[in-house]
Every structure is written in C-alpha cells, then in structure tokens.
Design a protein around this motif. Structure first.
Motif, PDB file in Angstrom:
ATOM      1  N   THR A  83      82.073 115.100  59.980  1.00  0.00           N
ATOM      2  CA  THR A  83      81.213 115.104  58.794  1.00  0.00           C
ATOM      3  C   THR A  83      81.600 116.260  57.894  1.00  0.00           C
ATOM      4  O   THR A  83      81.877 117.361  58.372  1.00  0.00           O
ATOM      5  N   LYS A  84      81.615 116.011  56.609  1.00  0.00           N
ATOM      6  CA  LYS A  84      81.861 117.077  55.653  1.00  0.00           C
ATOM      7  C   LYS A  84      80.934 116.884  54.472  1.00  0.00           C
ATOM      8  O   LYS A  84      80.883 115.805  53.889  1.00  0.00           O
ATOM      9  N   ASP A  85      80.188 117.893  54.120  1.00  0.00           N
ATOM     10  CA  ASP A  85      79.244 117.848  53.008  1.00  0.00           C
ATOM     11  C   ASP A  85      79.975 118.258  51.731  1.00  0.00           C
ATOM     12  O   ASP A  85      80.544 119.346  51.655  1.00  0.00           O
ATOM     13  N   TYR A  86      79.948 117.390  50.734  1.00  0.00           N
ATOM     14  CA  TYR A  86      80.616 117.640  49.465  1.00  0.00           C
ATOM     15  C   TYR A  86      79.625 117.961  48.351  1.00  0.00           C
ATOM     16  O   TYR A  86      79.974 117.969  47.177  1.00  0.00           O
ATOM     17  N   GLY A  87      78.373 118.232  48.706  1.00  0.00           N
ATOM     18  CA  GLY A  87      77.320 118.445  47.721  1.00  0.00           C
ATOM     19  C   GLY A  87      77.569 119.586  46.754  1.00  0.00           C
ATOM     20  O   GLY A  87      77.214 119.497  45.593  1.00  0.00           O
ATOM     21  N   ASN A  88      78.191 120.645  47.189  1.00  0.00           N
ATOM     22  CA  ASN A  88      78.395 121.813  46.320  1.00  0.00           C
ATOM     23  C   ASN A  88      79.835 121.991  45.867  1.00  0.00           C
ATOM     24  O   ASN A  88      80.183 123.031  45.321  1.00  0.00           O
ATOM     25  N   LEU A  89      80.673 121.008  46.069  1.00  0.00           N
ATOM     26  CA  LEU A  89      82.075 121.100  45.682  1.00  0.00           C
ATOM     27  C   LEU A  89      82.212 121.099  44.160  1.00  0.00           C
ATOM     28  O   LEU A  89      81.631 120.255  43.476  1.00  0.00           O
ATOM     29  N   ALA A  90      82.960 122.020  43.624  1.00  0.00           N
ATOM     30  CA  ALA A  90      83.124 122.145  42.174  1.00  0.00           C
ATOM     31  C   ALA A  90      83.996 121.042  41.577  1.00  0.00           C
ATOM     32  O   ALA A  90      84.012 120.854  40.372  1.00  0.00           O
ATOM     33  N   LEU A  91      84.719 120.309  42.392  1.00  0.00           N
ATOM     34  CA  LEU A  91      85.686 119.336  41.887  1.00  0.00           C
ATOM     35  C   LEU A  91      85.128 117.927  41.703  1.00  0.00           C
ATOM     36  O   LEU A  91      85.886 116.980  41.549  1.00  0.00           O
ATOM     37  N   HIS A  92      83.812 117.766  41.678  1.00  0.00           N
ATOM     38  CA  HIS A  92      83.223 116.438  41.509  1.00  0.00           C
ATOM     39  C   HIS A  92      83.532 115.858  40.139  1.00  0.00           C
ATOM     40  O   HIS A  92      83.484 116.553  39.134  1.00  0.00           O
ATOM     41  N   ARG A  93      83.800 114.560  40.106  1.00  0.00           N
ATOM     42  CA  ARG A  93      84.022 113.864  38.837  1.00  0.00           C
ATOM     43  C   ARG A  93      82.709 113.562  38.126  1.00  0.00           C
ATOM     44  O   ARG A  93      82.686 113.350  36.938  1.00  0.00           O
ATOM     45  N   PHE A  94      81.605 113.490  38.867  1.00  0.00           N
ATOM     46  CA  PHE A  94      80.326 113.048  38.313  1.00  0.00           C
ATOM     47  C   PHE A  94      79.232 114.094  38.479  1.00  0.00           C
ATOM     48  O   PHE A  94      78.076 113.761  38.650  1.00  0.00           O
ATOM     49  N   LYS A  95      79.581 115.347  38.418  1.00  0.00           N
ATOM     50  CA  LYS A  95      78.605 116.409  38.666  1.00  0.00           C
ATOM     51  C   LYS A  95      77.575 116.526  37.550  1.00  0.00           C
ATOM     52  O   LYS A  95      76.405 116.767  37.795  1.00  0.00           O
ATOM     53  N   LYS A  96      78.017 116.349  36.314  1.00  0.00           N
ATOM     54  CA  LYS A  96      77.117 116.483  35.167  1.00  0.00           C
ATOM     55  C   LYS A  96      76.614 115.115  34.734  1.00  0.00           C
ATOM     56  O   LYS A  96      77.406 114.216  34.460  1.00  0.00           O
ATOM     57  N   PRO A  97      75.284 114.934  34.656  1.00  0.00           N
ATOM     58  CA  PRO A  97      74.749 113.651  34.173  1.00  0.00           C
ATOM     59  C   PRO A  97      75.276 113.346  32.769  1.00  0.00           C
ATOM     60  O   PRO A  97      75.345 114.228  31.916  1.00  0.00           O
TER      61      PRO A  97
END
Length: 187
Positions: A83-97
């Motif tokens: 398991t790896k939590d990606y909740g706080n990863l800065a590299l998200h494509r959809f982080k900003k609504p």
C-alpha cells in the motif's frame, strides 16, 4: 463509493496503478491486496472522480492482462509494503479543483501526449526511450509552436496504456520529468 478494484496482472505495483489511474482523477491511495495480489484497491478523492476512472480503463491491458474494474471493495489486511498513500504527493495532475487537466481526460488510444520534453531531445532519442520500455513508436509529431510537447502513436493501445506507467514523472532527463497522458488527437 470512493474506491475501485482492478483485476490486475501479478507484478503490477502501486506506482504503476497510481500513474495510470491519475489520468482520470486524484488518486489518494493504492493498495495491492496481500493475499490476492491480482487485486488492488484505489482510493480516489471522491465519487465524482472514481466513477470516470472505471469505464475508460476497464478491460484494457496492463502488463499483458486485461484490467477488470469493480466497485465497493472489501477491507484488506495489513499490507506488508503493498500500500502506498498518494494523498500528499505534489505531483498530482488533479490536485487543484477546476485545473485544466480535468478538460484533458480521454479514453486510452494508441496515441499519447508527451510533455516537458527538453529542447535537446531528438525524435530518435524518444524512439529509443520508448523501445527501452517495451513500446514501439509508429509515428511521432512534435508540436509546431512548442517543441516541449509531442504526440506519439504507439503500435497498439496496450503499449499506449503502458507508456504513462513507464515514463510519466520518471526522472528520464536531467531536471525534466516527462508528462504522459492519453490524447484525443491522432497523428
């Protein structure tokens, strides 16, 4: 429902699934089940992002095996590194609504969009890079106004589905991490 379970090939890792499903929404967590490694749990940010991720990838192949996606997974046991939590990863494509990536969600096709290409990278280098990851580029076209981006037509949809997993955000070039996503355009 905020999670989906793909039926995956053994050997698939959380990073591969994170990159692939990040084409369709904000992936918070990926868990490959300990006792059933051909199943994984993906936690999306919310129902609005989980549902669009299910249809486009259902039955497309990853690592040679079709992904079968269902909803409402059962709780798993302790993960032992699966398991790896990606909740706080800065590299998200959809982080900003409302971010522009929400407008660029497309079904998998043989054509992928490659971005963040350094000016020194040649067409031949991109072909060698793809072949080193098991893909074959049939056609490649740099954007005329912005050579930092290109459309790449792979030999088949299966290779195009593998391309973001192998190349997106990986340290391929010094100070440049390529962006790889599915494209509605063709070459």
């Amino acid at each position: 429902m905020d999670g989906i379970v793909p039926d995956i090939a053994v050997g698939t890792n959380p990073q591969s699934l994170f990159i692939l499903f990040s084409n369709y929404g904000y992936v918070q967590c990926v868990k490959i089940l300990f006792n059933k490694k051909e199943n994984a749990l993906l936690k999306m940010a919310d129902d609005n992002q989980a549902q669009p991720a299910m249809s486009p990838l259902n039955w497309h192949k990853l690592h040679g095996k079709p992904i079968r996606i269902t909803s409402l997974p059962r709780e798993g046991r302790k993960d032992q590194g699966l398991t790896k939590d990606y909740g706080n990863l800065a590299l998200h494509r959809f982080k900003k609504p409302g971010f522009k990536n929400f407008q660029n969600i497309f079904l998998p096709s043989a054509t992928v969009h490659l971005s963040n290409i350094p000016p020194s990278v040649s067409e031949e280098y991109l072909k060698v890079l793809s072949s080193s990851h098991g893909g074959v580029i049939k056609r490649l076209k740099f954007f005329q106004k912005d050579r930092k981006m290109a459309l790449i037509q792979m030999r088949c949809v299966e290779e195009a589905v593998q391309a973001p997993v192998d190349l997106h955000n990986h340290h391929v070039w010094e100070n440049h991490h390529p962006g790889v996503s599915f494209s509605k355009s063709t070459i």
